[in-house]
Design a protein around this motif. Structure first.
Motif, PDB file in Angstrom:
ATOM      1  N   MET C 241       0.836  -1.196   0.000  1.00 10.14           N
ATOM      2  CA  MET C 241       0.000   0.000   0.000  1.00 10.14           C
ATOM      3  C   MET C 241       0.879   1.258   0.000  1.00 10.14           C
ATOM      4  O   MET C 241       1.889   1.306   0.706  1.00 10.14           O
ATOM      5  CB  MET C 241      -0.881   0.017   1.252  1.00 10.14           C
ATOM      6  CG  MET C 241      -1.624  -1.288   1.532  1.00 10.14           C
ATOM      7  SD  MET C 241      -2.612  -1.870   0.137  1.00 10.14           S
ATOM      8  CE  MET C 241      -3.918  -0.654   0.143  1.00 10.14           C
ATOM      9  N   PHE C 242       0.447   2.258  -0.731  1.00 12.17           N
ATOM     10  CA  PHE C 242       1.174   3.512  -0.726  1.00 12.17           C
ATOM     11  C   PHE C 242       0.819   4.297   0.538  1.00 12.17           C
ATOM     12  O   PHE C 242      -0.357   4.438   0.883  1.00 12.17           O
ATOM     13  CB  PHE C 242       0.840   4.343  -1.961  1.00 12.17           C
ATOM     14  CG  PHE C 242       1.772   5.518  -2.112  1.00 12.17           C
ATOM     15  CD1 PHE C 242       3.017   5.354  -2.723  1.00 12.17           C
ATOM     16  CD2 PHE C 242       1.423   6.774  -1.616  1.00 12.17           C
ATOM     17  CE1 PHE C 242       3.894   6.421  -2.835  1.00 12.17           C
ATOM     18  CE2 PHE C 242       2.298   7.844  -1.722  1.00 12.17           C
ATOM     19  CZ  PHE C 242       3.532   7.668  -2.332  1.00 12.17           C
ATOM     20  N   ASN C 268      10.215  -0.743  -7.391  1.00 13.01           N
ATOM     21  CA  ASN C 268       9.647  -1.184  -8.665  1.00 13.01           C
ATOM     22  C   ASN C 268       8.227  -0.655  -8.875  1.00 13.01           C
ATOM     23  O   ASN C 268       7.724  -0.669  -9.990  1.00 13.01           O
ATOM     24  CB  ASN C 268       9.639  -2.718  -8.741  1.00 13.01           C
ATOM     25  CG  ASN C 268       9.773  -3.232 -10.168  1.00 13.01           C
ATOM     26  OD1 ASN C 268      10.671  -2.789 -10.887  1.00 13.01           O
ATOM     27  ND2 ASN C 268       8.895  -4.118 -10.590  1.00 13.01           N
ATOM     28  N   ALA C 269       7.610  -0.192  -7.812  1.00 12.24           N
ATOM     29  CA  ALA C 269       6.235   0.297  -7.917  1.00 12.24           C
ATOM     30  C   ALA C 269       6.143   1.731  -8.410  1.00 12.24           C
ATOM     31  O   ALA C 269       5.093   2.165  -8.884  1.00 12.24           O
ATOM     32  CB  ALA C 269       5.558   0.204  -6.550  1.00 12.24           C
ATOM     33  N   ILE C 270       7.205   2.486  -8.285  1.00 13.92           N
ATOM     34  CA  ILE C 270       7.020   3.939  -8.434  1.00 13.92           C
ATOM     35  C   ILE C 270       7.993   4.611  -9.379  1.00 13.92           C
ATOM     36  O   ILE C 270       8.073   5.840  -9.433  1.00 13.92           O
ATOM     37  CB  ILE C 270       7.118   4.628  -7.049  1.00 13.92           C
ATOM     38  CG1 ILE C 270       8.483   4.365  -6.403  1.00 13.92           C
ATOM     39  CG2 ILE C 270       5.978   4.198  -6.135  1.00 13.92           C
ATOM     40  CD1 ILE C 270       8.808   5.312  -5.260  1.00 13.92           C
ATOM     41  N   LEU C 271       8.719   3.827 -10.177  1.00 13.84           N
ATOM     42  CA  LEU C 271       9.705   4.414 -11.089  1.00 13.84           C
ATOM     43  C   LEU C 271       9.046   5.425 -12.019  1.00 13.84           C
ATOM     44  O   LEU C 271       8.093   5.102 -12.732  1.00 13.84           O
ATOM     45  CB  LEU C 271      10.350   3.314 -11.939  1.00 13.84           C
ATOM     46  CG  LEU C 271      11.124   2.244 -11.168  1.00 13.84           C
ATOM     47  CD1 LEU C 271      11.418   1.050 -12.072  1.00 13.84           C
ATOM     48  CD2 LEU C 271      12.412   2.830 -10.614  1.00 13.84           C
ATOM     49  N   VAL C 374       2.282  -2.587 -11.378  1.00 15.36           N
ATOM     50  CA  VAL C 374       1.121  -2.232 -10.546  1.00 15.36           C
ATOM     51  C   VAL C 374      -0.167  -2.757 -11.166  1.00 15.36           C
ATOM     52  O   VAL C 374      -1.051  -3.273 -10.480  1.00 15.36           O
ATOM     53  CB  VAL C 374       1.084  -0.705 -10.320  1.00 15.36           C
ATOM     54  CG1 VAL C 374      -0.201  -0.288  -9.612  1.00 15.36           C
ATOM     55  CG2 VAL C 374       2.313  -0.257  -9.530  1.00 15.36           C
ATOM     56  N   LEU C 375      -0.247  -2.657 -12.470  1.00 13.05           N
ATOM     57  CA  LEU C 375      -1.432  -3.170 -13.155  1.00 13.05           C
ATOM     58  C   LEU C 375      -1.576  -4.677 -12.914  1.00 13.05           C
ATOM     59  O   LEU C 375      -2.657  -5.180 -12.580  1.00 13.05           O
ATOM     60  CB  LEU C 375      -1.317  -2.877 -14.655  1.00 13.05           C
ATOM     61  CG  LEU C 375      -2.477  -3.341 -15.543  1.00 13.05           C
ATOM     62  CD1 LEU C 375      -3.784  -2.667 -15.127  1.00 13.05           C
ATOM     63  CD2 LEU C 375      -2.176  -3.048 -17.018  1.00 13.05           C
ATOM     64  N   MET C 395      -7.036  -0.390  -4.010  1.00 15.32           N
ATOM     65  CA  MET C 395      -5.939  -0.396  -4.958  1.00 15.32           C
ATOM     66  C   MET C 395      -4.609  -0.622  -4.239  1.00 15.32           C
ATOM     67  O   MET C 395      -4.291   0.061  -3.254  1.00 15.32           O
ATOM     68  CB  MET C 395      -5.914   0.958  -5.663  1.00 15.32           C
ATOM     69  CG  MET C 395      -5.271   0.896  -7.000  1.00 15.32           C
ATOM     70  SD  MET C 395      -6.447   0.288  -8.237  1.00 15.32           S
ATOM     71  CE  MET C 395      -7.255   1.844  -8.649  1.00 15.32           C
ATOM     72  N   CYS C 396      -3.847  -1.558  -4.733  1.00 13.73           N
ATOM     73  CA  CYS C 396      -2.521  -1.788  -4.186  1.00 13.73           C
ATOM     74  C   CYS C 396      -1.476  -1.277  -5.173  1.00 13.73           C
ATOM     75  O   CYS C 396      -1.825  -0.764  -6.223  1.00 13.73           O
ATOM     76  CB  CYS C 396      -2.309  -3.276  -3.914  1.00 13.73           C
ATOM     77  SG  CYS C 396      -2.333  -4.277  -5.420  1.00 13.73           S
ATOM     78  N   MET C 397      -0.239  -1.418  -4.798  1.00 12.77           N
ATOM     79  CA  MET C 397       0.804  -1.011  -5.733  1.00 12.77           C
ATOM     80  C   MET C 397       1.338  -2.258  -6.466  1.00 12.77           C
ATOM     81  O   MET C 397       0.571  -2.954  -7.073  1.00 12.77           O
ATOM     82  CB  MET C 397       1.892  -0.228  -4.990  1.00 12.77           C
ATOM     83  CG  MET C 397       1.353   1.069  -4.360  1.00 12.77           C
ATOM     84  SD  MET C 397       0.749   2.275  -5.582  1.00 12.77           S
ATOM     85  CE  MET C 397       2.320   2.937  -6.138  1.00 12.77           C
TER      86      MET C 397
END
Ligand SMILES: Cc1ncc(COP(=O)(O)O)c(C=O)c1O
Ligand SMILES: Cc1ncc(COP(=O)(O)O)c(C=O)c1O
Lengths: 509, 458, 509, 458
Positions: C241-242, C268-271, C374-375, C395-397
């Motif tokens: 979770m963000f 890896n979630a937020i590049l 993330v998708l 929604m998760c990351m």
């Protein structure tokens, strides 16, 4: 979900034997339109419509469909396929007549060196002196090993070497104003020999094998006349026996003006021990992939250089690499060359591997290879003789053919059942039903790279199988049970031919 | 001196003892003593692996013309294509590399399935329903195609177009010494086979053309088919597999057999081998197919399985009556081709083909813009390869280009014999066959053109 | 036979899962005295007795025993071991918190280039300009990706980066004359965080997670005072979770003079989407092996560079590669450097891999990586929610933690049973029982390289497993049944510790 | 622009639809808009693989000092050993390379068993009963050994010999900022730790020595053990694994913990990493062992199986109370070490060690025969590395040797800080640490000596 669940998911590893299931989708089943893996260099070359460049009638409406997969799925697919494949690197592979020895990884490294692998075959001699030196050095080494005068490195495999040799035989006779139509071949010979003879334009006369497992000398003599272009022999022969009468055979064939052709597939038995040239042979092909340690690649590539005695040398295919007067290397074409037998210079990277192997071993080392190959085969022969007696029960060379006749009589278990059951024991099967002259033949070639412990384990497995055949023959018929697939329906494959994915789709569609 | 045998001295003694022998020499008692090698082979002493590696590297360094040191514009059936790390890694997996012919299908599904996929791909590129598991190289495939077609047509006259690679034509002629086939050369006119030139002779059983020809030109396959129909010959097309992806398939235009050189499909230049002979044919001819064929079937539990099939064609079963003598083939290259094509995919392969066409055209435009340099066949569309004529001897030009860091192509005089029907004798010595693959950049081509300008103006 | 049949034969492949059995001898069991594989260069250096060169008291009577095997057996052994190992290249490996993405083979090729791999780390800067350029370019790229001012590439892995970061935190406060003893860490954090904090000299204060799966803001505020050196956060956190309140958290921590440490394992979630620097973080470590595609090597190596904001930059470990005034590259040491944290310059080949990966992707490509990671995670979350609801259902990351609580209550099947049963389906298990705060946690991180088809197949397998749990839970307890070994006795391993072959021999002897 | 994601546009739409989203951006709705990157990262555009390969190759070419271009006499803990193709091939198998920590032992027996074999080998070389599954590098192992020993002895004073690699000593001091351990430097006298120099201080809980020292000299481990016994400290030996094969094991001489740098066991020089931290200890300390440990056990059917064990020491279970924070380690290097040691075998490893000793001695003899070049420690036996002093500044000498094609060693001034207790300050700037491995030939050493003669006589 609107998702085509029949599409094969690349990331699912169930087909790995590690995970116990057994089906791997084809790459076409994994394909999803729009997916891709390729990345090409940035070139900056202006794009132009193909229709401007290619005659309109020639251009297709859409590209030929291949498969559309991600790099990840490509990797998973072929890695999983590799897990469904037995290989020398996994265990002993005593497949007779094939010399499935361990191949040093060094040779892979050499064959991958950019300075060898990236060289265009049409580059001029001045820019490929290294390659030419390799070709010359290998030719010279092979001549020394076989006792011959010159060689061509062009043939791509043993069979190609045979045909080349037969064409050389023809050219030799022709140059003597001689047209001969027959070639003698023992009944124990490999199938490539008669097949090559046919393509070489000859009629084949089959020579029987006598009770010693050797060429029947009387029958040979009876078959000889001046229509005989030559004889093709493997020595040791495919039964693993050395043709002890080779001097007599050579004399007899030469007497009628014939040539002796040596099928060098079994050279692993005699390196540094005896040379075909010294036995009286005129032409020999070698299987570099067998004797000189090129891995077999799942069926190839190989290389089948042909070495010849002086009187045949002028006919060799060309061009040939040669050391020139000024010390540099160049190409020459023998005076009365039969012409090319390869699109370029032969299977060059296989040639480089063979030279590497020879350099590591040297003369002594090569002899040691043969000594130990022969020692292993004989040890195994004797060790398993109780249940699997050798077809010819005396000293063999690098391989031994045993017969399952008695076992079959007693238990109903056939050679093929033994072969299949052996897979479960962790060994590749021997060659079965070859040579054709031996009933229920099982042909073991352990090679020099297997250890005594491995041979003993193999022997114990064979003992166990024989015992099992007596008490529970159904186990043998059912084998193999632990492999990714079990016995396959070969008849169905031939009856309902499905040679491509598209044949399958049509069929089921 | 360590080697690759595991035998310790103690084990050797134990094994000899078991056999009742006193020495290793006795193993060879069956070999007449007089014939045995005495004093050992006259070969250099064996040396350890690292020394051998050093020696081989030193030789490799003498190959100054390699594509990793010079920019490669040589083609003529052997091309400098991208082979990505992923294909090298997968093709190098030791299970593929160290297996042999899948005689035991239960433990060879890996190679068998890869070959099945390869066959599918070759068949698609050919536009024919069947492809075999590989032959030695393009030249071997042409020879086998001729043998098949002669056997099918029962006529031993072969119309062999001069558009087929000159080396392959040589090979065909060498092998015809054995089979006795009559090889009739069909000359090219403007890059297209001129069958009129051979009209009136014995009717051929086989017609063989290149597609594109080795000069990069396009035959009209419809015309070829008509020539075959008129004479009752089988139509054999030697096709380039890269170009095949964007061209109408030979099969759809009537070819009975399609062959080709598969080196472009993932195999390095390798100084000419091992390469990969492609071979596809119609279902009618499948029982005449040379070499191995993998088919899909089921195992006894009903699982999908692959196996070599129609084995009765092969030499180990049929011996002198076999369709071919081939045994070892080029399986590893075929497996690699399946991997390389999987990597490229439909669009990647078409992209490579397109880039080869545009790059070769760009190359041709740049060099023929040089004073004195002209296309061998002005106005004739070419792809894959292009022949250009210069004012100087081709090998001199190539030597000078090499000094500038370019493998500028191949001299036609090195490829063809005198009197070759593909090229006008007056310009043969001054003509270079060039090619630019998808790996060639504009910068490289422009630099080559600049160098060539210098060379021809000297 | 006098032959020790207990010696393990190297050539027997029965341990290959391909052949259905499951035991591979150890290399020691395959050893036979006198056998060897090694070959060394010919050097020509005069031999001398060691006793002349080494103090006599130091020399052993005989060399330490290793194993004595042939090259052939060595190859067979390790090839067979490789067949007993699941890996990304065989199939999906959705092990949460580990980012088991497909790693391009290109990176292997780059890391093997002699010009990189054969360089001695002590070679002077003048001879290693290429390496220095790589270090500088990666540092700059990482700073841009994270929104930081400078970085050290020395730490060998994430945990080493954490400790480095904590030492930097300490140095920063110390330079301000400030000695702070506490570090705040959420209860969902990875175990390395508290372990590193201890080694960094801090007491750990655990901050609870609220019902949103996020840091409990009130608890955080309550824990803050001027003894707090800083907080370690993973964002997205280990529940995937963000941390939406990150701006508030940053303000609160900064207000008491603390620093914010970012555990970059989940980068890896937020590049290209959001940068830790922009969120207010002062220090971040990255796991190059996770985000930037170094294969995980069975447990390592990795690399854990630490990037920092301007105010911490002066304390970074040294020496550091830097672009010098004259355009060349050299080494500099930051003014108030804490010193070295690596024997040389860090895991250089991992660094070269990461730079390769970044160059292929560029900024856009990196963002695409995160978008698709993330998708995939969200698609899977929703798809499997019926049987395996997400612990926090929104929604998760890049990863999703689901809980097996309900399934366990209904059927008795635990998370570990699901994980083991999933192996039979051809998928690696997710991470289980982590983060610790979630009951019966199953943590899936599909990564961006898995396809929709693979995710669907995974989901179907999970559905099947859940159904099976209801009707035949014993199947789950018995799983895995198709692997080379079945569930292992972990208690026995700890009770009767056998950490080496020699411990075993003593035990059974 | 292809990358490594499989998603087609259609699939992305389908997936978004399933989630009820309209755009990919909505996936990130939880992230405050103000924080999000706008306008993309300021990084160069992505480029295709072959272009990247070309760029990286160009950089690699700038590394003119690599062991493949210069003859390498540099050592100091990183050595140019033979790594044969067979070890590279096996160590590169993708199953080992692309797996992670064996959390699921049922599908990780490959890595687990390889580590079990590795642990056995490290334990034997150390002469201790337990070894772990690897740590980051030699420096990390020393740090962990100190932490273990402090915890066991409950005393935080560390006697750290100046014979330990200077970089490792720096690392120890960096980490001591966190743990608060008191690091007391023990100077060398004639290459041997002089514990008298630190007598009278607080009693140490740990004593750490190098074996051989980084200068190649030999501690008397009996003396070290006595020093430990007197003070109640644990004895930590930082040993070279190659030399260990022919020396009495540190364990047999009383070491409680043996650590070392495992790079020599099959890992390339790699510009310093990834390397391999070796770690072995007594059974008494096994519950304090840092990192992973593999143990043998049985599966439920009684088959031999391997599993990570004593996990309760580790950070993922014990969190702030763990024995160490290590998670990812250097497993692949450990697997490679097992392979490399298997390749060498008992005699090969001893052979390598012997050759290193004789080659380094030959090197030392040749260069110290040059006028003005002297051993740093005349008459003191050295192995593995040797320090020689020249009349010129060491970095000048090394630069000039580089011009002749030699990486002549490392300047002590680049390795050590001023005032380092291992070397006399007056010669530090003029001293070079050199090493010759089993790969160095007499010709190479003679050539280096000739070049050095030229350099120092200029
Ligand atoms: C005795 C013998 N001769 C000839 C051959 C043919 O060699 P190749 O397969 O290389 O064509 C073989 C190969 O199996 C063989 O065993
Ligand atoms: C969230 C998180 N933090 C830190 C780490 C530690 O990283 P490393 O294993 O590289 O030391 C991990 C690794 O699993 C992790 O998942």
């Amino acid at each position: 979900m609107n998702l085509a669940t029949s599409a094969a998911p690349g990331g699912r590893a169930a087909s790995t034997p590690l995970l116990g299931d057994a089906r791997e989708p084809t790459i076409f089943e994994m394909s999803v339109p729009g997916r891709s893996a390729y990345q090409l260099r940035t070139t900056g070359i202006p794009e132009r419509p193909l229709s401007e460049l290619i005659p309109s009638g020639a251009l297709a409406d859409s590209p030929v469909p291949i498969a559309e997969v991600s790099e990840r799925d490509l990797v998973a697919h072929f890695t999983r396929l590799s897990h469904r494949q037995f290989s020398v690197d996994l265990g002993a592979y005593p497949l007779g007549s094939c010399t499935m020895k361990y191949n040093p990884k060094l040779c892979d490294t050499i064959a991958a060196m950019p300075g060898l692998a990236d060289v265009h075959p049409g580059a001029p001699a001045s820019l490929t002196q290294g390659w030419l030196a390799i070709l010359v050095e290998l030719e010279e080494s092979l001549c020394e090993i076989t006792g011959m005068a010159a060689a061509t490195l062009q043939p791509s495999a043993g069979a190609a070497g045979e045909l080349t040799g037969l064409l050389l035989m023809g050219a030799y006779h022709e140059a003597n104003g001689d047209r001969r139509r027959r070639v003698l071949i023992p009944d124990s010979a490999h199938g490539t020999n008669p097949a090559s003879a046919t393509l070489g334009g000859y009629d084949v006369t089959t020579i029987p094998t006598d009770e010693r497992g050797l060429v029947d000398l009387d029958a040979l003599r009876a078959a000889l006349d001046t229509d005989v272009a030559g004889i093709m022999l493997t020595n040791p022969n495919t039964a693993g026996m050395f043709e002890e009468d080779i001097a007599e055979i050579a004399a007899a064939v030469h007497e009628v003006g014939g040539l002796l052709y040596y099928d060098g597939a079994n050279l692993n038995a005699i390196l540094g021990v005896v040379r075909p040239g010294d036995m009286g042979f005129d032409i020999i092909h070698m299987n570099l992939h067998k004797t000189f340690a090129t891995p077999h690649g799942g069926g190839g590539p190989g290389a089948g250089p042909v070495a010849v005695s002086q009187r045949v040398a002028d006919f060799l295919p060309g061009p040939k690499a040669a050391r020139l007067a000024d010390g540099s290397y160049g190409w020459i074409t023998p005076e009365r060359s039969i012409g090319r037998v390869h699109g370029w210079h032969g299977n060059a990277l296989v040639i480089a591997r063979a030279l590497t192997y020879i350099k590591v071993h040297g003369g002594d080392g090569l002899r040691r290879v043969s000594e130990r190959a022969v020692l292993n085969a004989n040890w195994l022969r004797k060790r398993i003789s109780k249940n699997f007696p050798a077809a010819y029960d005396r000293m063999c060379m690098h391989e031994v053919v045993v017969t399952g006749t008695e076992l079959k009589r007693q238990t109903g278990a056939k050679a093929i059942d033994v072969a299949k059951r052996l897979l479960e024991e962790g060994f590749h099967s021997p060659t079965v039903y070859f040579p054709l002259i031996i009933d229920e033949a099982l042909m073991f070639e352990p090679t020099e790279t297997e250890s005594l412990q491995t041979l003993e384990a193999l022997a114990e497995s064979l003992d166990r199988i024989a015992d099992e055949a007596r008490v529970a023959p159904e186990n043998l018929h059912a084998a193999p049970r632990t492999t990714p697939v079990r016995r396959v329906d070969e008849a169905r494959a031939a009856r309902t031919l499905v040679p491509t994915q598209d044949a399958r789709i049509e069929e089921s569609g | 001196m360590p080697d690759y045998t595991p035998h310790t001295d103690a084990e050797i003694d134990m094994m000899l003892g078991f056999l009742g022998l006193d020495s290793v020499e006795e193993l060879f008692a069956a070999i007449p003593a007089a014939l045995q090698v005495s004093g050992g082979l006259d070969l250099p002493q064996g040396i350890p692996e690292p020394d051998v590696a050093y020696a081989m590297e030193s030789l490799a360094k003498l190959n100054t013309g390699g594509a990793s040191s010079m920019v490669c514009f040589a083609g003529a059936g052997a091309y400098d294509h991208e082979i990505p790390p992923v294909v090298r890694a997968l093709g190098g997996r030791s299970e593929f590399v160290t297996a042999y012919t899948p005689y035991q299908p239960e433990v060879a599904q890996g190679v068998l399935q890869a070959i099945f996929e390869y066959q599918t791909l070759v068949a698609r590129l050919a536009g024919l329903p069947v492809a075999n598991a590989s032959l030695y190289d393009g030249s071997a495939s042409v020879v086998e195609a001729i043998n098949l077609a002669v056997s099918a047509s029962r006529r031993a006259v072969v119309h062999l177009s001069a558009g087929v690679h000159p080396h392959w034509r040589s090979v065909v002629k060498t092998y015809a010494r054995g089979t006795g086939h009559t090889i009739v050369d069909v000359p090219l006119v403007n890059g297209v086979s001129n069958f009129d030139a051979v009209a009136g002779g014995e009717a051929p059983g086989v017609v063989v053309v290149g597609y594109p020809t080795y000069l990069g030109t396009f035959e009209d396959l419809g015309d070829v088919r008509r020539h075959c129909d008129e004479t009752g010959a089988l139509m054999v097309v030697a096709a380039d597999p890269i170009m095949a992806s964007i061209l109408k398939t030979p099969g759809s235009q009537g070819a009975d057999v399609v062959v080709g050189e598969g080196q472009s499909l993932g195999t390095p230049l390798s100084y000419g081998g091992p390469y990969l002979g492609l071979f596809a044919c119609t279902l009618e001819q499948v029982r005449r197919l040379p070499g191995r064929l993998v088919g899909e079937t089921l195992d006894i539990e009903g699982r999908r399985a692959y196996v070599t099939t129609l084995r009765a064609r092969e030499q180990d079963i049929r011996r002198e009556k076999a369709t071919s003598n081939v045994c070892s083939n080029q399986t590893l290259m075929a497996v690699v081709a399946a991997i390389q094509l999987g990597w490229l995919g439909t669009h990647g392969l078409a992209q490579v083909a397109t880039r080869c066409v545009t790059a070769t055209r760009y190359l041709s435009d740049q060099v023929t813009a040089i004073d004195g340099v002209t296309p061998l066949l002005p106005g004739v569309p070419v792809a894959r390869d292009v022949a250009v004529t210069t004012p100087l001897d081709a090998s001199v030009v190539l030597d000078r280009l090499a000094d500038e860091g370019f493998l500028g192509g191949l001299a036609l005089s090195s490829l063809t014999d005198e009197g070759d029907g593909s090229v006008d004798a007056s310009v043969r010595d001054r003509t270079i066959l060039m090619s630019a693959t998808e790996r060639r950049t504009r910068t490289e081509i422009d630099a080559l053109a600049a160098a060539l300008t210098k060379v021809v103006s000297r």
